[in-house]
Design a protein around this motif. Structure first.
Motif, PDB file in Angstrom:
ATOM      1  N   PHE A 119      28.760  46.187  49.652  1.00  0.00           N
ATOM      2  CA  PHE A 119      30.140  46.058  50.107  1.00  0.00           C
ATOM      3  C   PHE A 119      31.135  46.690  49.141  1.00  0.00           C
ATOM      4  O   PHE A 119      32.296  46.889  49.494  1.00  0.00           O
ATOM      5  CB  PHE A 119      30.476  44.587  50.352  1.00  0.00           C
ATOM      6  N   TYR A 120      30.720  47.001  47.921  1.00  0.00           N
ATOM      7  CA  TYR A 120      31.583  47.773  47.027  1.00  0.00           C
ATOM      8  C   TYR A 120      31.800  49.172  47.607  1.00  0.00           C
ATOM      9  O   TYR A 120      32.892  49.736  47.477  1.00  0.00           O
ATOM     10  CB  TYR A 120      30.953  47.911  45.646  1.00  0.00           C
ATOM     11  N   LEU A 121      30.759  49.743  48.202  1.00  0.00           N
ATOM     12  CA  LEU A 121      30.871  51.064  48.816  1.00  0.00           C
ATOM     13  C   LEU A 121      31.521  50.985  50.191  1.00  0.00           C
ATOM     14  O   LEU A 121      32.461  51.718  50.489  1.00  0.00           O
ATOM     15  CB  LEU A 121      29.484  51.707  48.930  1.00  0.00           C
ATOM     16  N   TYR A 149      33.965  39.807  44.497  1.00  0.00           N
ATOM     17  CA  TYR A 149      34.319  41.188  44.838  1.00  0.00           C
ATOM     18  C   TYR A 149      33.907  41.521  46.270  1.00  0.00           C
ATOM     19  O   TYR A 149      34.678  42.139  47.020  1.00  0.00           O
ATOM     20  CB  TYR A 149      33.636  42.168  43.879  1.00  0.00           C
ATOM     21  N   GLU A 150      32.705  41.113  46.658  1.00  0.00           N
ATOM     22  CA  GLU A 150      32.211  41.422  47.997  1.00  0.00           C
ATOM     23  C   GLU A 150      33.094  40.774  49.069  1.00  0.00           C
ATOM     24  O   GLU A 150      33.500  41.424  50.037  1.00  0.00           O
ATOM     25  CB  GLU A 150      30.764  40.937  48.143  1.00  0.00           C
ATOM     26  N   SER A 230      44.623  44.119  45.046  1.00  0.00           N
ATOM     27  CA  SER A 230      44.601  44.185  43.588  1.00  0.00           C
ATOM     28  C   SER A 230      44.738  42.802  42.957  1.00  0.00           C
ATOM     29  O   SER A 230      44.064  42.471  41.984  1.00  0.00           O
ATOM     30  CB  SER A 230      45.713  45.110  43.086  1.00  0.00           C
ATOM     31  N   GLN A 231      45.620  41.992  43.510  1.00  0.00           N
ATOM     32  CA  GLN A 231      45.804  40.638  42.987  1.00  0.00           C
ATOM     33  C   GLN A 231      44.545  39.809  43.170  1.00  0.00           C
ATOM     34  O   GLN A 231      44.137  39.056  42.274  1.00  0.00           O
ATOM     35  CB  GLN A 231      46.991  39.978  43.685  1.00  0.00           C
ATOM     36  N   ALA A 232      43.900  39.943  44.324  1.00  0.00           N
ATOM     37  CA  ALA A 232      42.678  39.184  44.574  1.00  0.00           C
ATOM     38  C   ALA A 232      41.558  39.630  43.634  1.00  0.00           C
ATOM     39  O   ALA A 232      40.836  38.799  43.073  1.00  0.00           O
ATOM     40  CB  ALA A 232      42.251  39.357  46.032  1.00  0.00           C
TER      41      ALA A 232
END
Length: 266
Positions: A119-121, A149-150, A230-232
């Motif tokens: 899920f990063y990609l 992150y995911e 960005s905040q998350a």
């Protein structure tokens, strides 16, 4: 057509100078295209190179073989962590295009399993094309790990309840390609084996347009949600370091569930 990627490396790159489309292929099918440290470094380098390559006007990212697009970080990769709740050494943090300041349009062509670090990609692609055999899931909670992150990446693409269910259900449930299409994660569903060709057709169309207008549109689209994203993401390292069980316990949980049985697809 030019190609790069030495034999045995985890990433294969081709560039069609006629269409302006590059293809990044995760090339570790024997490991379900899991990403080790070398492959992570290769991905970061590729995105940085694309920034300056005028022959590349659009990119398709995919996985080799039929079993998996990507299954996240290779579990055999040893990544020592700092003993602090304020930081984490995440080897996948910079494998995506946006993390490397590459704003050329990216399409993910998903075949087979896409889970965890995939899920990063997917999260940094403009849109996703998947064949009807693809499945999506997030195994973190099953193995005593925080999905931060995911989940944040997917929350930019799917309704809250769908993201929450996928993140919390772990390996017990897989999201089918059809369900992913219905909820907006996937923008085009193809017959088996046709996702890459469909993604290439879309990428070639986009690459044929004036690149300044295309990249400006990409930046405009991402600016609409960048502040919240960005905040998350800034909270993610603290949540992971505070919530993950110790690595040895993660290994026990992973070993106990190796084999992949017991899940259902919806």
């Amino acid at each position: 057509m030019t190609a790069a990627g030495r034999p045995g490396s985890g990433l294969r790159t081709t560039v069609d100078k006629d269409t302006g489309v590059a293809v990044l292929t995760l090339d570790r099918p024997e490991r379900h295209n899991a990403i080790d440290l070398e492959t992570a470094a290769q991905l970061s380098a590729a995105w940085r190179e694309f920034r300056f390559d005028e022959a590349v006007r659009a990119v398709v990212v995919t996985g080799a073989g039929e079993a998996a697009f990507c299954t996240g970080i290779d579990r055999d990769t040893d990544v020592p962590q700092p003993n602090s709740p304020y930081t984490i050494d995440d080897p996948l943090i910079a494998i995506g295009p946006k993390a490397n300041d590459c704003w050329k349009p990216v399409i993910a062509a998903v075949n087979g399993m896409a889970c965890g670090g995939a899920f990063y990609l997917i999260g940094e692609a403009e849109f996703v094309v998947a064949d009807e055999r693809a499945t999506f899931f997030d195994p973190h909670t099953t193995y005593g790990m925080v999905s931060a992150y995911e989940a944040i990446h997917m929350a930019q693409r799917m309704p809250f309840g769908e993201v929450a269910r996928m993140a919390l259900m772990g390996t017990a449930e897989r999201v089918s390609a059809r369900r992913a299409y219905e909820t907006g994660l996937v923008s085009e569903l193809t017959p088996p084996g046709a996702a890459l060709d469909a993604a290439l057709r879309a990428a070639a169309t986009i690459a044929s347009f004036p690149t300044e207008a295309v990249q400006g549109t990409v930046r405009a689209l991402w600016s609409a949600k960048e502040a919240a994203r960005s905040q998350a993401l800034a909270h993610a390292p603290h949540l992971i370091t505070l919530g993950n069980v110790p690595p040895e316990r993660q290994a026990e949980l992973f070993a106990g569930r190796r084999g992949g049985g017991g899940f259902r697809t919806r």
